[in-house]
Design a protein around this motif. Structure first.
Motif, PDB file in Angstrom:
ATOM      1  N   ILE A  98       0.823  -1.093  -0.039  1.00 63.83           N
ATOM      2  CA  ILE A  98       0.059   0.052   0.114  1.00 63.83           C
ATOM      3  C   ILE A  98       0.936   1.344   0.006  1.00 63.83           C
ATOM      4  CG2 ILE A  98      -1.937   1.327   1.257  1.00 63.83           C
ATOM      5  CD1 ILE A  98      -2.517  -1.274   2.679  1.00 63.83           C
TER       6      ILE A  98
ATOM      7  N   HIS B  81      -0.532   6.312   3.303  1.00 64.17           N
ATOM      8  CA  HIS B  81      -1.520   5.863   4.298  1.00 64.17           C
ATOM      9  C   HIS B  81      -2.160   6.950   4.930  1.00 64.17           C
ATOM     10  CE1 HIS B  81      -2.584   3.638   8.364  1.00 64.17           C
ATOM     11  NE2 HIS B  81      -2.632   2.377   7.459  1.00 64.17           N
TER      12      HIS B  81
ATOM     13  N   SER C 288      -5.415   4.257   4.700  1.00 61.66           N
ATOM     14  CA  SER C 288      -5.524   3.559   5.907  1.00 61.66           C
ATOM     15  C   SER C 288      -6.963   2.767   6.027  1.00 61.66           C
ATOM     16  CB  SER C 288      -5.714   4.810   7.016  1.00 61.66           C
ATOM     17  OG  SER C 288      -6.889   5.755   6.569  1.00 61.66           O
TER      18      SER C 288
ATOM     19  N   SER D  95      -5.837  -0.449   4.324  1.00 58.81           N
ATOM     20  CA  SER D  95      -4.947  -1.387   5.280  1.00 58.81           C
ATOM     21  C   SER D  95      -5.918  -1.907   6.379  1.00 58.81           C
ATOM     22  CB  SER D  95      -3.681  -0.493   5.964  1.00 58.81           C
ATOM     23  OG  SER D  95      -4.411   0.435   6.843  1.00 58.81           O
ATOM     24  N   GLU D  96      -6.810  -1.289   6.890  1.00 57.31           N
ATOM     25  CA  GLU D  96      -7.658  -1.874   7.881  1.00 57.31           C
ATOM     26  C   GLU D  96      -8.528  -3.051   7.308  1.00 57.31           C
ATOM     27  OE1 GLU D  96      -7.607  -1.389  11.134  1.00 57.31           O
ATOM     28  OE2 GLU D  96      -5.835   0.079  10.757  1.00 57.31           O
TER      29      GLU D  96
ATOM     30  N   ARG E  19      -6.275  -6.018   6.772  1.00 53.64           N
ATOM     31  CA  ARG E  19      -5.656  -6.684   8.022  1.00 53.64           C
ATOM     32  C   ARG E  19      -7.071  -7.474   8.610  1.00 53.64           C
ATOM     33  NH1 ARG E  19      -3.452  -3.077  12.190  1.00 53.64           N
ATOM     34  NH2 ARG E  19      -2.381  -5.015  13.110  1.00 53.64           N
TER      35      ARG E  19
ATOM     36  N   ILE F  10       0.286  -7.278   5.078  1.00 58.59           N
ATOM     37  CA  ILE F  10       0.362  -5.909   4.231  1.00 58.59           C
ATOM     38  C   ILE F  10       1.698  -5.324   4.652  1.00 58.59           C
ATOM     39  CG2 ILE F  10      -2.058  -5.376   4.366  1.00 58.59           C
ATOM     40  CD1 ILE F  10      -1.601  -3.280   6.314  1.00 58.59           C
TER      41      ILE F  10
ATOM     42  N   VAL G 204       3.196  -1.212   4.069  1.00 60.28           N
ATOM     43  CA  VAL G 204       3.020   0.270   3.611  1.00 60.28           C
ATOM     44  C   VAL G 204       4.203   0.963   3.457  1.00 60.28           C
ATOM     45  CG1 VAL G 204       2.045   2.211   4.741  1.00 60.28           C
ATOM     46  CG2 VAL G 204       0.997   0.191   5.284  1.00 60.28           C
TER      47      VAL G 204
ATOM     48  N   ILE H  93       2.809  -2.732  12.240  1.00 60.68           N
ATOM     49  CA  ILE H  93       2.621  -2.973  10.696  1.00 60.68           C
ATOM     50  C   ILE H  93       3.716  -2.824  10.054  1.00 60.68           C
ATOM     51  CG2 ILE H  93       1.197  -1.916   8.767  1.00 60.68           C
ATOM     52  CD1 ILE H  93      -0.933  -1.169  10.721  1.00 60.68           C
TER      53      ILE H  93
END
Length: 590
Positions: free
Chosen positions: A433, A436, A441, A444-445, A448, A454, A456, A472
């Motif tokens: 990704i 962020h 964000s 990513s959430e 997860r 992942i 970042v 992370i």
């Protein structure tokens, strides 16, 4: 022409010619700054043809410096400034002292006096704000550790030059010149008085901005934003930037650049700081171009032929002497070789403060006209050479860093600035990704929650630190830099999300990722149909336009509401049930 319009002539000639020559320089793979400077030479008094107004051009350029420093302040918080004070303050002072001594030695060799040597050395010691910031922005390292150190270093240099500008008239008589009023200075008492007044003014301005400005400026922005007028918001940003800079110079004797920097820094306390930066950027870029044009107007190309040896010595001091001093200082403070090379390359030029010092020295009878010409020529040639120095750093820097460092990490819980030779992550079948922020964000959430591994890529230090606290995996750096993207191990990745809002930078990332792996699933973010086409042409598998998805989501929601209302026997248009009068309140369910 029916009217005498020097302001319009200067702006049109400066920006128009700078555009043409800047585009030509870019086509030749040179920095556009080269084109801007040559444009200034062509409209200056030392070349035939049209001559732009030499009084208006520097004033227009000063607006560019104000807006540029204002933008830096928006992204450079007080916390960041204090975080680099340990190296920025002693490093800048030692480097100024070393470069000044070299300038004094050259002045002595040319038979000048002590006062001329001090002014000449100080002018060669201070870097250009505009050139340094442009170089850092072009390489996307302004908000990294090395970028913050460079900007902090520059702020200390500016403060030292402000002090020098105030003290020089007081000590001019002792150094063989004349005071600002044409009389001889009064010695030590006058010097101490001038020093005390200067320090008091600077301290008063800083205290006012930190105590009053930090509360007043965000309050103004929030109230203007609530009016819903983008025009008023843009106007308020410019009024604050220019007003604080002018007030700082008029009331406290602080430079325009420093006043604008603190205006931006206190504005960064507001949640609207990013929008403020976006509103000021177009005007900032236009006036920054005029700064380079105005510098080019001062350059007499014949100085290179008339005084070749002194000119060569001046360039050696600026390009070699200052760079080596900065490199050794940064390394002495245990910073990485990459940081040392970036700082030394950034400072290998001189600019606006050098011009001011030279003019003041000339007016005080300290600096001969030849000294001013050498300073101007040194500024022009060093600004022209600065992009080449960065090219050399980009080419040979990784090799020097490998020799200087034996270990480097990517996924570690301590903040580290991006290196040019990052080790590749060991993750496989992971989602990468880029960015962020609000979009990244959310991605990513969601991933997860579904159990996806992942990685970042983010260049903002505070975001990187927050991600590492949550365990992370993150690479700190700009994904447009090939070493950073290579460290993400795209060959073993499941997919790549490019979640940054800048479509041009996103296109560069997509192109590099596609070159690394032809079958990689690349999902990119866009804001218009043109950006979608651009990203697809760069190699994106799919693009998502936020505005379109919002519109489709609203339509879908309206359809769901209409279907639910029809099923319940309610008219969505009138909000009444069948058989109920329009003026009668609908029956409540249950």
């Amino acid at each position: 022409m029916p009217h005498h319009t020097p302001l319009i002539e200067t702006i049109v000639a400066g920006i128009g010619l700078a555009f043409l020559l800047g585009a030509l320089a870019n086509r030749l793979r040179l920095s556009p700054l080269v084109g801007y400077l040559i444009a200034g030479v062509l409209v200056g008094p030392h070349t035939p043809g049209f001559v732009a107004d030499q009084t208006l051009a520097p004033e227009l350029a000063e607006i560019g410096v104000i807006l540029l420093m204002f933008g830096v302040g928006l992204h450079f918080s007080l916390k960041d400034l204090m975080s680099v004070k340990a190296i920025a303050i002693p490093g800048a002072l030692v480097q100024i002292g070393f470069a000044t001594l070299l300038g004094m030695a050259l002045a002595w060799a040319m038979g000048w006096g002590l006062g001329a040597g001090i002014v000449f050395g100080l002018a060669l010691s201070v870097a250009s704000t505009v050139v340094l910031l442009r170089a850092l922005e072009e390489r996307r390292i302004l908000e990294t550790d090395r970028g913050r150190i460079a900007v902090g270093w520059l702020i200390v240099e500016d403060l030292a030059m402000v002090l020098a500008l105030v003290l020089l008239p007081a000590v001019a008589g002792l150094l063989g010149g004349k005071g600002a009023d044409g009389t001889t200075a009064q010695g030590a008492p006058a010097i101490l008085e001038a020093l005390a007044i200067t320090l008091a003014k600077v301290a008063g301005f800083v205290a006012l901005m930190l105590v009053v400005g930090r509360r007043l400026v965000p309050w103004i922005l929030h109230h203007i934003a609530h009016t819903g007028s983008r025009e008023l918001f843009r106007l308020s940003v410019l009024a604050i930037a220019l007003g604080v800079a002018y007030g700082a110079a008029s009331l406290f004797g602080v430079s325009f650049a420093l006043g604008a920097f603190f205006a931006g820094m206190v504005m960064s306390e507001s949640d609207l700081s990013q929008q403020a930066a976006a509103e000021a950027m177009p005007l900032r870029d236009a006036f920054a171009v005029l700064f380079f044009v105005s510098v080019g107007m001062l350059f007499d190309p014949m100085i290179v032929l008339h005084d070749p040896l002194p000119m060569l010595a001046v360039l050696l001091i600026i390009l070699v002497g200052k760079s080596i001093a900065a490199l050794l200082i940064v390394r002495a403070f245990k910073h990485p070789m990459g940081t040392a090379l970036t700082i030394s390359a950034s400072l290998a030029q001189i600019g606006e403060f050098s011009f001011i010092l030279a003019s003041l020295g000339l007016s005080l009878g300290l600096l001969p006209k030849e000294g001013q010409d050498l300073i101007l020529a040194g500024a022009i040639l060093s600004i022209l050479a600065n992009p080449l120095i960065f090219v050399a750093v980009d080419r040979f820097g990784p090799r020097l860093e490998r020799r200087a460092t034996t270990t480097a990490t990517v996924e570690v819980p301590t903040p580290a600035e991006p290196e040019d030779d990052l080790p590749m992550t060991t993750q496989t079948d992971h989602a990468v990704i880029v960015g962020h922020g609000r979009v990244g964000s959310v991605i990513s959430e969601a991933l997860r929650e579904d159990g996806w591994p992942i990685l970042v890529i983010e260049d903002r230090r505070e975001v990187v630190e927050a991600l590492r606290e949550r365990n992370i995996a993150v690479i700190r750096g700009n994904a447009a830099a090939p070493p950073v993207l290579a460290a993400a191990n795209l060959a073993a990745a499941r997919c790549l999300f490019v979640a940054i809002p800048d479509a041009f930078e996103a296109g560069q990332i997509v192109q590099q990722a596609r070159a690394q792996r032809a079958d990689l699933e690349i999902l990119a973010r866009a804001h218009s149909d043109a950006e979608i086409e651009h990203l697809r042409a760069c190699g994106a598998t799919a693009t998502v336009m936020g505005e379109r998805e919002i519109g489709l989501g609203m339509v879908a929601r309206a359809k769901e509401t209409a279907a639910a209302s029809a099923k319940a026997g309610v008219s969505p248009a009138s909000g009444s049930t069948p058989g109920t009068d329009a003026g009668e309140a609908p029956a409540l369910p249950g």
